[in-house]
Design a protein around this motif. Structure first.
Motif, PDB file in Angstrom:
ATOM      1  N   UNK A  22     -28.411  -3.664  27.514  1.00  0.00           N
ATOM      2  CA  UNK A  22     -28.609  -2.380  27.275  1.00  0.00           C
ATOM      3  C   UNK A  22     -27.122  -1.304  27.818  1.00  0.00           C
ATOM      4  N   UNK A  23     -26.843  -1.925  28.380  1.00  0.00           N
ATOM      5  CA  UNK A  23     -26.159  -0.665  28.732  1.00  0.00           C
ATOM      6  C   UNK A  23     -24.481  -1.023  28.088  1.00  0.00           C
ATOM      7  N   UNK A  24     -24.431  -2.119  28.230  1.00  0.00           N
ATOM      8  CA  UNK A  24     -22.957  -2.423  27.644  1.00  0.00           C
ATOM      9  C   UNK A  24     -22.645  -2.420  25.686  1.00  0.00           C
ATOM     10  N   UNK A  25     -24.402  -2.702  26.064  1.00  0.00           N
ATOM     11  CA  UNK A  25     -24.934  -2.796  24.072  1.00  0.00           C
ATOM     12  C   UNK A  25     -24.131  -1.530  23.618  1.00  0.00           C
ATOM     13  N   UNK A 213     -32.217   2.750  30.273  1.00  0.00           N
ATOM     14  CA  UNK A 213     -30.920   2.001  30.709  1.00  0.00           C
ATOM     15  C   UNK A 213     -30.536   3.116  29.658  1.00  0.00           C
ATOM     16  N   UNK A 214     -30.952   2.483  27.983  1.00  0.00           N
ATOM     17  CA  UNK A 214     -29.811   2.820  27.322  1.00  0.00           C
ATOM     18  C   UNK A 214     -29.766   4.757  27.105  1.00  0.00           C
ATOM     19  N   UNK A 215     -30.529   5.343  27.394  1.00  0.00           N
ATOM     20  CA  UNK A 215     -30.595   6.746  27.171  1.00  0.00           C
ATOM     21  C   UNK A 215     -29.346   6.487  28.689  1.00  0.00           C
ATOM     22  N   UNK A 216     -29.555   6.613  29.383  1.00  0.00           N
ATOM     23  CA  UNK A 216     -28.452   6.674  30.392  1.00  0.00           C
ATOM     24  C   UNK A 216     -26.809   6.000  30.373  1.00  0.00           C
ATOM     25  N   UNK A 217     -27.322   4.672  29.950  1.00  0.00           N
ATOM     26  CA  UNK A 217     -25.599   4.851  29.074  1.00  0.00           C
ATOM     27  C   UNK A 217     -25.250   5.746  27.989  1.00  0.00           C
ATOM     28  N   UNK A 218     -25.536   6.157  27.567  1.00  0.00           N
ATOM     29  CA  UNK A 218     -25.039   7.273  26.278  1.00  0.00           C
ATOM     30  C   UNK A 218     -25.026   7.802  26.390  1.00  0.00           C
TER      31      UNK A 218
END
Ligand code: ADP
Ligand SMILES: Cc1ncc(COP(=O)(O)OP(=O)(O)O)c(N)n1
Length: 274
Positions: A22-25, A213-218
């Motif tokens: 999710x992070x890399x995407x 995960x997506x939230x923190x990656x953004x």
């Protein structure tokens, strides 16, 4: 053109909805070059976590070392860290390389209830990692564990945010996905002075696997690009909202979100206003 880079130190989700996938995407969609240091492999799908296979702390250190020695990073995030030993190694490397734009997503439990962090690791997280955080992004149950508080109201969340700030975190986001409000969600940001409320509509769906995960990656991607914390959090709220709204219907359980959605929405809006 200067290429911005972001590093995720997290676990692998074989199902592709959470963790480093999710992070890399998310990094890619938001235009930053993504790098990863793997802490654990999980055998996971939309129905749950079927196995957890941690890396050794030495292997985690070696991956971070390889990135730090050569490529460097503009910002980093941590996700599933699994053990106190891995947490200490990660904290040591962050300090060694002097990285400041550090986003900690204190991942503890997957949606299906599987533990992704040993209980003994909580103390290490508070002692070694939180003082290095520019931003921490717990959901409500994670904030409860880190503060030893029951969080039922917005005032409870504000008190919890202050407690986390006192542990050395510079900006605290307590996300609202686990609140009992069925209409709206509030993600709360505290910077040590002011509280900011990001309110969005709750989307009725079971396909929210990997939202944290997506939230923190953004947030991490935006910090890597030079945005301020408030702007990064605002973008992350909108990115995740679009990803949940245009869900993909993959798998039989809690499906992943749609990491393409935000850019598609932006492109559609551009086309309208051209
Ligand atoms: N059903 C939903 N509709 C809209 N936004 C949601 C929904 N569930 C979670 N979110 C958003 O997703 C992000 C992650 O929220 P949360 O569920 O609290 O964290 P986690 O995924 O770590 O458990 C937050 O920005 C939250 O507002
Ligand atoms: C490998 C891995 N890391 C983190 C998580 C938890 O992700 P999160 O975004 O909190 O999403 P849910 O598990 O709550 O859907 C994970 N499942 N796997």
């Amino acid at each position: 053109m200067k290429v911005r880079k972001a590093l995720t130190i997290a676990g692998s989700d074989s199902g592709g909805g959470a963790g480093i996938q999710a992070d890399l995407k998310t990094f890619q969609e938001l235009g930053v070059f993504g790098m990863s240091a793997l802490t654990a492999v999980t055998a996971q799908n939309t129905l749950g976590v079927h196995g957890v296979y941690p890396m050794t702390a030495a292997a985690v250190e070696a991956q971070i070392e390889a990135i730090g020695q050569d490529m460097g990073t503009d910002a980093l995030k941590t996700g599933m860290l699994f053990s106190g030993e891995i947490i200490q190694s990660v904290a040591k490397k962050i300090e060694e390389f002097g990285w400041k734009k550090v986003v900690i997503d204190p991942v503890m439990v997957a949606k299906g209830g599987a533990s992704l962090l040993r209980e003994e690791a909580i103390r290490a997280m508070k002692e070694f990692l939180l003082p290095l955080a520019m931003v921490i992004t717990p959901n409500i149950p994670e904030a409860e564990v880190l503060t030893n508080m029951l969080i039922q109201s917005i005032d409870d969340r504000k008190r919890a945010a202050k407690k986390l700030y006192e542990l050395g975190v510079k900006n605290v986001v307590i996300k609202g996905g686990h609140s009992d409000n069925e209409e709206t969600l509030i993600d709360l940001l505290y910077d040590g002075r002011d509280f900011l409320y990001f309110t969005s509509r709750r989307i009725p769906t079971k396909n929210t696997h990997g939202t944290g995960c997506t939230f923190a990656a953004a947030v991490t991607a935006e910090l890597a690009k030079g945005q301020g914390v408030k702007e990064a959090v605002e973008l992350a709220v909108n990115y995740v909202h679009a990803a949940i709204e245009m869900d993909l219907q993959i798998g039989k359980g809690h499906g992943p979100t749609n990491h393409w959605a935000f850019k598609r929405k932006e492109a559609a809006a551009d086309a309208i206003y051209k």
